[in-house]
Design an enzyme around this catalytic site. Structure first.
Site, PDB file in Angstrom:
ATOM      1  N   VAL A   1      -9.750   7.410  11.044  1.00 59.74           N
ATOM      2  CA  VAL A   1      -9.081   8.371  10.172  1.00 59.74           C
ATOM      3  C   VAL A   1      -8.270   7.634   9.111  1.00 59.74           C
ATOM      4  CG1 VAL A   1      -7.326  10.200  10.073  1.00 59.74           C
ATOM      5  CG2 VAL A   1      -8.969  10.125  11.967  1.00 59.74           C
TER       6      VAL A   1
ATOM      7  N   SER B   1      -7.476   3.125  17.782  1.00 58.45           N
ATOM      8  CA  SER B   1      -7.000   1.747  17.669  1.00 58.45           C
ATOM      9  C   SER B   1      -5.514   1.629  17.966  1.00 58.45           C
ATOM     10  CB  SER B   1      -7.313   1.186  16.283  1.00 58.45           C
ATOM     11  OG  SER B   1      -6.708   1.978  15.269  1.00 58.45           O
TER      12      SER B   1
ATOM     13  N   ASN C   1      -5.941   2.461   4.887  1.00 61.32           N
ATOM     14  CA  ASN C   1      -5.589   3.126   3.632  1.00 61.32           C
ATOM     15  C   ASN C   1      -5.825   2.198   2.440  1.00 61.32           C
ATOM     16  OD1 ASN C   1      -4.269   5.864   4.397  1.00 61.32           O
ATOM     17  ND2 ASN C   1      -3.367   4.401   5.826  1.00 61.32           N
TER      18      ASN C   1
ATOM     19  N   ALA D   1      -2.614  -2.535  14.462  1.00 65.59           N
ATOM     20  CA  ALA D   1      -3.107  -2.555  15.840  1.00 65.59           C
ATOM     21  C   ALA D   1      -3.816  -3.868  16.150  1.00 65.59           C
ATOM     22  CB  ALA D   1      -4.058  -1.381  16.063  1.00 65.59           C
TER      23      ALA D   1
ATOM     24  N   GLY E   1       6.747   1.957  11.776  1.00 63.02           N
ATOM     25  CA  GLY E   1       7.098   0.625  11.297  1.00 63.02           C
ATOM     26  C   GLY E   1       5.874  -0.209  10.970  1.00 63.02           C
TER      27      GLY E   1
ATOM     28  N   LYS F   1       4.110   6.451   2.835  1.00 63.48           N
ATOM     29  CA  LYS F   1       3.702   5.107   2.399  1.00 63.48           C
ATOM     30  C   LYS F   1       2.190   4.957   2.400  1.00 63.48           C
ATOM     31  CE  LYS F   1       2.623   3.794   6.669  1.00 63.48           C
ATOM     32  NZ  LYS F   1       1.258   3.409   7.130  1.00 63.48           N
TER      33      LYS F   1
ATOM     34  N   SER G   1       3.035  -2.338  11.495  1.00 54.45           N
ATOM     35  CA  SER G   1       2.375  -2.704  12.756  1.00 54.45           C
ATOM     36  C   SER G   1       0.878  -2.454  12.680  1.00 54.45           C
ATOM     37  CB  SER G   1       2.975  -1.890  13.912  1.00 54.45           C
ATOM     38  OG  SER G   1       3.099  -0.519  13.536  1.00 54.45           O
TER      39      SER G   1
END
Length: 347
Positions: free
Chosen positions: A281, A12, A258, A141, A137, A193, A139
């Site tokens: 992933v 992605s 996540n 997809a 940063g 993060k 972002s």
């Protein structure tokens, strides 16, 4: 100079960044191991598995041949999962040369060695780590391919390499790019993060609300700064796009894989069930394992990462993890960060 840029691989984020490069006028060669995926991209200009609603520019072509993908290219962008990075770079090495700009956009560590991705790339390509650039940063997809305004940072110890990457990706209409010389901090922030985003999703899955999530995000930054300072990062980097910026978007959005993984854990699903339901992933899972080892290696307290490690790998109950965090000994907020870090942050 060639107007061709090569992107490895066609997930992605790799596909979204390929779209940015294509919009900037480059011929983009997208490498995939799948003949079926390459045919879909070339014939239908779609990548439905990873970005089901996106229509890809015509100047993106895909190929399962790495030799073909790398032929006559001026720059290579590597967006392989962290666990596959070393193997991908081994395959890339015969086609790479030092004059080629090398950028990576993978947010993770090599779990076994605790090495950053730039170090892994450097070792496998025989390239100077100082010449490699990392793009990171806030972002998603899914938003980039819709040309929604996005701002990222490219970091390298080599100022010229960072500037070259900035020129490559900068799009005045929707993709703004800053430079940073703190490559260590940008890589660490982008990886760490993801752990906190897992925790934020888990908190939401438990139904705990905004108060709990805000605390997790804020104290998560403190953990990131502590371990980052021990590894040579500039603490101020964690207050920028790669740190707070990326944490905000990853820890609060349903686009975030996540966050989604953490949410399912909070709802009572097992790690195996979570992984079976995701077709991409989830870097935060591997990164949690790495952070667990880092906290011991650098003698740094990372209580949020520690409790997530217990949930993920020791089958602790998520509610018990929250209770453990809430029941820790009383602390002074300022003293929980090293004094010199706090002074630099607020100078």
């Amino acid at each position: 100079m060639s107007d061709k840029v090569t992107v490895l691989v066609a997930g992605s984020w790799g596909t979204a960044l390929a779209c940015v490069l294509a919009d900037n006028g480059f011929r983009v060669s997208l490498w995939t191991r799948s003949d079926e995926q390459a045919n879909e991209i070339n014939e239908h200009h779609t990548n439905r598995k990873y970005l089901p609603e996106a229509v890809l520019p015509a100047n993106i072509t895909a190929t399962p041949s790495l030799a073909e993908a790398m032929q006559d290219t001026q720059a290579v962008l590597i967006v392989a999962p962290s666990k596959a990075m070393r193997e991908v770079c081994r395959q890339l090495k015969p086609f790479y040369h030092e004059d080629m700009l090398c950028v990576h956009a993978t947010k993770g560590f090599e779990t076994e060695s605790l090495k950053r991705m730039s170090t892994v790339i450097s070792e496998e390509l025989g390239a100077k780590e100082s010449n490699i650039v990392v793009l990171s940063g806030p972002s998603h997809a899914e938003e980039v391919v819709k040309r929604m305004p996005t701002t990222v940072v490219v970091a390298s110890r080599n100022e010229r390499a960072a500037a070259a990457a900035q020129t490559l990706f900068m799009n005045e209409e929707y993709f703004r790019v800053y430079t940073n010389l703190d490559m260590i901090g940008v890589e660490l922030a982008g990886a760490l993060k993801n752990i906190i985003a897992l925790g934020a999703g888990m908190s939401d899955g438990l139904g705990y609300g905004d108060n709990a999530k805000a605390a997790l995000l804020t104290r998560g930054i403190a953990e990131m700064v502590r371990v980052g300072s021990e590894m040579g990062a500039n603490p101020l980097t964690f207050a920028g796009l790669a740190g707070i910026g990326d944490l905000m978007v990853t820890g609060t959005s349903r686009h975030s894989r996540n966050w989604r993984a953490g949410y399912m854990l909070g709802q009572g699903k097992s790690l195996d069930e979570v992984m079976d339901s995701m077709n991409m992933v989830v870097e935060g899972i591997r990164t949690t394992q790495a952070a667990h080892d880092m906290s011991r290696k650098y003698d740094v307290q990372m209580p949020i990462a520690e409790q997530l490690y217990r949930v993920l790998f020791e089958k602790s109950d998520p509610r018990e993890a929250v209770e453990a965090l809430m029941g820790r000994d009383p602390k002074n907020e300022m003293e929980s960060m090293k004094l010199e870090i706090w002074q630099q942050w607020h100078s």
